[in-house]
Design a protein around this motif. Structure first.
Motif, mmCIF file in Angstrom:
data_model
loop_
_atom_site.group_PDB
_atom_site.id
_atom_site.type_symbol
_atom_site.label_atom_id
_atom_site.label_comp_id
_atom_site.label_asym_id
_atom_site.label_seq_id
_atom_site.Cartn_x
_atom_site.Cartn_y
_atom_site.Cartn_z
ATOM 1 N N LEU A 106 0.824 -1.209 0.000
ATOM 2 C CA LEU A 106 0.000 0.000 0.000
ATOM 3 C C LEU A 106 0.857 1.258 0.000
ATOM 4 O O LEU A 106 0.521 2.246 -0.666
ATOM 5 N N MET A 107 1.978 1.231 0.718
ATOM 6 C CA MET A 107 2.873 2.382 0.720
ATOM 7 C C MET A 107 3.488 2.606 -0.659
ATOM 8 O O MET A 107 3.637 3.736 -1.108
ATOM 9 N N GLU A 108 3.829 1.502 -1.325
ATOM 10 C CA GLU A 108 4.395 1.613 -2.669
ATOM 11 C C GLU A 108 3.383 2.149 -3.667
ATOM 12 O O GLU A 108 3.726 2.906 -4.579
ATOM 13 N N CYS A 109 2.109 1.781 -3.486
ATOM 14 C CA CYS A 109 1.055 2.200 -4.409
ATOM 15 C C CYS A 109 0.406 3.528 -4.005
ATOM 16 O O CYS A 109 -0.360 4.095 -4.787
ATOM 17 N N GLY A 110 0.688 4.010 -2.796
ATOM 18 C CA GLY A 110 0.183 5.309 -2.385
ATOM 19 C C GLY A 110 -1.192 5.314 -1.754
ATOM 20 O O GLY A 110 -1.791 6.380 -1.597
ATOM 21 N N TYR A 111 -1.718 4.164 -1.376
ATOM 22 C CA TYR A 111 -3.049 4.120 -0.755
ATOM 23 C C TYR A 111 -2.943 4.415 0.744
ATOM 24 O O TYR A 111 -2.245 3.719 1.485
ATOM 25 N N GLY A 112 -3.640 5.465 1.177
ATOM 26 C CA GLY A 112 -3.655 5.844 2.585
ATOM 27 C C GLY A 112 -2.396 6.517 3.078
ATOM 28 O O GLY A 112 -2.291 6.821 4.269
ATOM 29 N N THR A 113 -1.459 6.797 2.193
ATOM 30 C CA THR A 113 -0.162 7.329 2.627
ATOM 31 C C THR A 113 -0.221 8.797 3.035
ATOM 32 O O THR A 113 0.616 9.256 3.809
ATOM 33 N N GLU A 114 -1.195 9.542 2.532
ATOM 34 C CA GLU A 114 -1.299 10.960 2.907
ATOM 35 C C GLU A 114 -1.571 11.104 4.394
ATOM 36 O O GLU A 114 -1.150 12.077 5.024
ATOM 37 N N LYS A 115 -2.280 10.153 4.974
ATOM 38 C CA LYS A 115 -2.540 10.161 6.422
ATOM 39 C C LYS A 115 -1.674 9.132 7.154
ATOM 40 O O LYS A 115 -1.908 8.840 8.322
ATOM 41 N N LEU A 144 -7.715 -11.499 2.804
ATOM 42 C CA LEU A 144 -8.687 -11.216 1.746
ATOM 43 C C LEU A 144 -9.415 -9.898 2.008
ATOM 44 O O LEU A 144 -9.736 -9.157 1.074
ATOM 45 N N GLY A 145 -9.667 -9.602 3.308
ATOM 46 C CA GLY A 145 -10.326 -8.354 3.652
ATOM 47 C C GLY A 145 -9.494 -7.142 3.265
ATOM 48 O O GLY A 145 -10.007 -6.169 2.698
ATOM 49 N N ILE A 146 -8.192 -7.192 3.553
ATOM 50 C CA ILE A 146 -7.296 -6.087 3.179
ATOM 51 C C ILE A 146 -7.243 -5.933 1.665
ATOM 52 O O ILE A 146 -7.396 -4.827 1.122
ATOM 53 N N ASP A 147 -7.026 -7.056 0.976
ATOM 54 C CA ASP A 147 -6.883 -7.014 -0.487
ATOM 55 C C ASP A 147 -8.148 -6.535 -1.185
ATOM 56 O O ASP A 147 -8.086 -5.868 -2.214
ATOM 57 N N ALA A 148 -9.312 -6.892 -0.610
ATOM 58 C CA ALA A 148 -10.574 -6.571 -1.284
ATOM 59 C C ALA A 148 -11.084 -5.165 -0.974
ATOM 60 O O ALA A 148 -11.907 -4.631 -1.720
ATOM 61 N N THR A 149 -10.584 -4.551 0.103
ATOM 62 C CA THR A 149 -11.193 -3.286 0.540
ATOM 63 C C THR A 149 -10.296 -2.058 0.443
ATOM 64 O O THR A 149 -10.799 -0.937 0.502
ATOM 65 N N TYR A 150 -8.981 -2.231 0.296
ATOM 66 C CA TYR A 150 -8.118 -1.056 0.419
ATOM 67 C C TYR A 150 -8.393 -0.002 -0.661
ATOM 68 O O TYR A 150 -8.300 1.210 -0.404
ATOM 69 N N LYS A 151 -8.772 -0.441 -1.861
ATOM 70 C CA LYS A 151 -9.061 0.527 -2.926
ATOM 71 C C LYS A 151 -10.358 1.295 -2.663
ATOM 72 O O LYS A 151 -10.522 2.435 -3.108
ATOM 73 N N LYS A 152 -11.277 0.656 -1.931
ATOM 74 C CA LYS A 152 -12.565 1.290 -1.643
ATOM 75 C C LYS A 152 -12.521 2.147 -0.381
ATOM 76 O O LYS A 152 -13.233 3.147 -0.278
ATOM 77 N N LEU A 153 -11.687 1.747 0.569
ATOM 78 C CA LEU A 153 -11.704 2.420 1.871
ATOM 79 C C LEU A 153 -10.608 3.464 2.040
ATOM 80 O O LEU A 153 -10.726 4.342 2.890
ATOM 81 N N LEU A 154 -9.540 3.381 1.242
ATOM 82 C CA LEU A 154 -8.430 4.310 1.387
ATOM 83 C C LEU A 154 -8.292 5.211 0.176
ATOM 84 O O LEU A 154 -8.542 4.786 -0.960
ATOM 85 N N LYS A 200 -6.155 7.311 -2.551
ATOM 86 C CA LYS A 200 -4.837 7.131 -3.182
ATOM 87 C C LYS A 200 -4.142 8.465 -3.357
ATOM 88 O O LYS A 200 -4.748 9.442 -3.799
ATOM 89 N N ASN A 201 -2.885 8.495 -2.993
ATOM 90 C CA ASN A 201 -2.076 9.685 -3.185
ATOM 91 C C ASN A 201 -1.843 9.892 -4.676
ATOM 92 O O ASN A 201 -1.272 9.029 -5.346
ATOM 93 N N PRO A 202 -2.291 11.014 -5.259
ATOM 94 C CA PRO A 202 -2.153 11.217 -6.704
ATOM 95 C C PRO A 202 -0.720 11.259 -7.187
ATOM 96 O O PRO A 202 -0.432 11.039 -8.369
ATOM 97 N N GLU A 203 0.210 11.535 -6.275
ATOM 98 C CA GLU A 203 1.621 11.611 -6.659
ATOM 99 C C GLU A 203 2.310 10.250 -6.639
ATOM 100 O O GLU A 203 3.457 10.114 -7.057
ATOM 101 N N ALA A 204 1.608 9.228 -6.124
ATOM 102 C CA ALA A 204 2.201 7.885 -6.022
ATOM 103 C C ALA A 204 2.286 7.237 -7.400
ATOM 104 O O ALA A 204 1.541 7.568 -8.319
ATOM 105 N N SER A 205 3.213 6.291 -7.508
ATOM 106 C CA SER A 205 3.381 5.569 -8.764
ATOM 107 C C SER A 205 2.195 4.678 -9.021
ATOM 108 O O SER A 205 1.506 4.237 -8.097
ATOM 109 N N ALA A 206 1.946 4.371 -10.271
ATOM 110 C CA ALA A 206 0.818 3.503 -10.650
ATOM 111 C C ALA A 206 1.052 2.096 -10.163
ATOM 112 O O ALA A 206 2.177 1.621 -10.042
ATOM 113 N N GLU A 207 -0.055 1.390 -9.860
ATOM 114 C CA GLU A 207 0.028 0.020 -9.348
ATOM 115 C C GLU A 207 0.498 -0.932 -10.427
ATOM 116 O O GLU A 207 0.139 -0.777 -11.581
#
Length: 404
Positions: free
Chosen positions: A136-145, A385-395, A397-404
Motif C-alpha cells: 500500500l505504501m508503494e502504491c500510495g493508498y492511505g499514505t497521505e494520512k 482477503l479483507g485487506i486485499d478486497a477493501t483497500y481501494k474502496k476504503l483508502l 490514493k495519493n495522486p503523486e504515487a506511482s501507478a500500481e
C-alpha cells in the motif's frame, strides 16, 4: 529424518504456492501440510523431527523478530504518533481481556489458562500484515494520512508486547503465584530487554564498522551468523537470569536489530535485512508445518463450535480496541474500518508460541494449540482477503504515487 525434511519443504512450499495462487495466505498451505503429514493423519514425519520442534520454532521466531527489527523504521512511530503507540498494545489488551472473560464459561478452563490463551491469540500477524502494508505504501493508498505506516509500526510492536505477556502468564500457569510482583516484572522485563538489546546492537555495529574501517571485510553471510549467534545468547541470558531479574530475551533481540539498523552503515543494515528475509523463507516452512503437525485435528474439530464463538467474540472486542486507539484522529469512517480489518489476521506469533504450553505438559496445552490453529485458519484468510478486497474502496490514493 532426511525424508521428513524433504516432505516438509517440498509439500509445504507446493501447498503454499497453491494457496497464494488462489489469493490465500501461504501460511494456510504450510499448516495444512503439517496436519496431513503429522502423526494424527498420515504419520509421515520422523519422531526425531517432532522431538526438537520446540527448539526449531524458537529459532524461527528469533529470525522473524530480527527481520522485523531490521525493517522497522522508528521514524514511522514519530510520524504517526499517539495512534501507532496505542495500536501497539491497546487492541491486544482488549482481546486478551475478552479471553479472560469469555473462555472459562465457553471452554471450561481457569482464568489463568484463559489469560495464557489470550496471550497466545492476541497478536496480529506480521506475516500477513507487513507485506500488504508495504504494498500500500508503494502504491500510495492511505499514505497521505500515514495509515499503512501506522498499522505497520503498531503491528510490529504489538507482537513484542504480547510475547512478553505470554512469558508472564506461562510462568503463572506453571504454578507461579499471580502476585503484583509478576505483573511488575512486565515493564521491568520490557525496559531491561530494550536496554540489553540496544547495548548489544551498539557494540555489534561498532564491531562491524571498525572491521570495515580497517579493511577487514566481513561477508554479509558471516554477519548473519554472528547476529544469529548473539541473538541465541540473548535468549540464553533470559534463562540464566530467570528467578533473579526479569529480562525479555525476545525484546532484546528486536531492540538489537533496531539499533543495528540505526547505527550501522545503510548498506549493511539493508543487506542484513535482505539476508534474514531469505532465511525466513526456509524458517517459516519449518515453523508452520511443525505447528500443523502438533495439532490433533480431531480435537480441534471437537472444540470447534465453542472455539469459533470465542474467537469471533474476542475479535469484536479487539475491533473496539482499535476504534478506541483512533479516537481524536482525522481518519474517516472508511479508513477506521480498514484499520479494524487490518488488525484481524493471526498467524506468525500463534504458530511460534501456540504449542509451547502443550510441549511443557500443561493441561490446557492441547486446547490452546487447537484454538490457536483454528484462529489462524479462520482469521489469516479473513484478514488477508479483507485487506486485499477493501483497500481501494476504503483508502484514498495519493495522486503523486506511482501507478500500481
Amino acid at each position: 529424518m532426511l525424508t521428513s525434511l524433504a516432505l516438509i519443504f517440498l509439500v509445504g512450499l507446493s501447498l503454499a504456492a497453491i494457496c497464494q495462487k488462489i489469493k490465500l495466505p501461504r501460511i494456510i498451505g504450510m499448516l495444512v501440510t503439517g496436519i496431513l503429514l503429522g502423526p494424527f493423519v498420515l504419520d509421515f514425519l520422523d519422531p526425531k523431527i517432532l522431538s526438537i520442534s520446540a527448539e526449531l520454532r524458537q529459532m524461527a521466531l528469533i529470525i522473524i523478530l530480527l527481520k522485523a527489527g531490521l525493517s522497522l523504521n522508528l521514524s514511522d512511530l514519530k510520524k504517526v504518533g499517539r495512534p501507532a503507540i496505542l495500536l501497539s498494545f491497546v487492541p491486544a489488551s482488549f482481546e486478551l481481556f475478552a479471553y479472560v472473560i469469555f473462555a472459562p464459561p465457553i471452554l471450561g478452563i481457569s482464568r489463568i489458562e484463559a489469560a495464557l490463551m489470550g496471550a497466545v491469540l492476541a497478536a496480529v500477524s506480521p506475516a500477513v500484515v507487513v507485506p500488504r502494508m508495504v504494498h500500500l505504501m508503494e502504491c500510495g493508498y492511505g499514505t497521505e494520512k500515514s495509515i499503512p505506516q501506522m498499522i505497520l509500526a503498531g503491528a510490529s510492536c504489538d507482537d513484542i508486547f504480547v510475547i512478553v505477556l505470554f512469558s508472564t502468564f506461562l510462568g503463572m500457569a506453571q504454578g507461579s503465584s499471580a502476585s503484583a510482583l509478576a505483573f511488575l516484572n512486565i515493564p521491568v522485563s520490557i525496559v531491561l530487554g530494550i536496554l540489553l538489546g540496544a547495548l548489544t546492537g551498539f557494540l555489534l555495529s561498532l564491531f562491524f564498522e571498525t572491521a570495515y574501517a580497517h579493511k577487514h571485510c566481513i561477508r554479509n553471510s558471516t554477519k548473519v551468523v554472528i547476529v544469529l549467534g548473539v541473538s541465541f545468547l540473548l535468549m540464553a541470558i533470559e534463562t540464566w537470569l530467570e528467578g533473579k531479574v526479569a529480562v525479555s530475551g525476545l525484546l532484546a533481540v528486536v531492540s538489537m536489530a533496531c539499533v543495528l539498523k540505526i547505527k550501522s552503515l545503510a548498506f549493511v543494515s539493508k543487506r542484513l535485512s535482505e539476508k534474514f528475509g531469505k532465511l525466513w523463507i526456509a524458517a517459516e516452512v519449518i515453523l508452520f508445518v511443525l505447528v500443523g503437525a502438533a495439532v490433533d485435528i480431531r480435537y480441534t474439530f471437537k472444540a470447534g463450535a465453542g472455539a469459533l464463538l470465542l474467537i469471533f467474540l474476542a475479535l469484536l472486542v479487539r475491533s473496539l480496541g482499535v476504534m478506541v486507539c483512533l479516537i481524536g484522529t482525522k481518519l474517516t469512517a472508511k479508513e477506521r474500518l480498514f484499520c479494524v480489518i487490518a488488525y484481524l489476521p493471526k498467524a506468525t506469533v500463534q504458530a511460534a508460541i501456540g504449542s509451547v504450553p502443550l510441549s511443557l505438559g500443561l493441561p490446557c496445552g492441547q486446547i490452546i494449540l487447537s484454538v490457536a490453529v483454528l484462529a489462524i485458519l479462520v482469521t489469516a484468510p479473513l484478514g488477508a482477503l479483507g485487506i486485499d478486497a477493501t483497500y481501494k474502496k476504503l483508502l484514498a490514493k495519493n495522486p503523486e504515487a506511482s501507478a500500481e
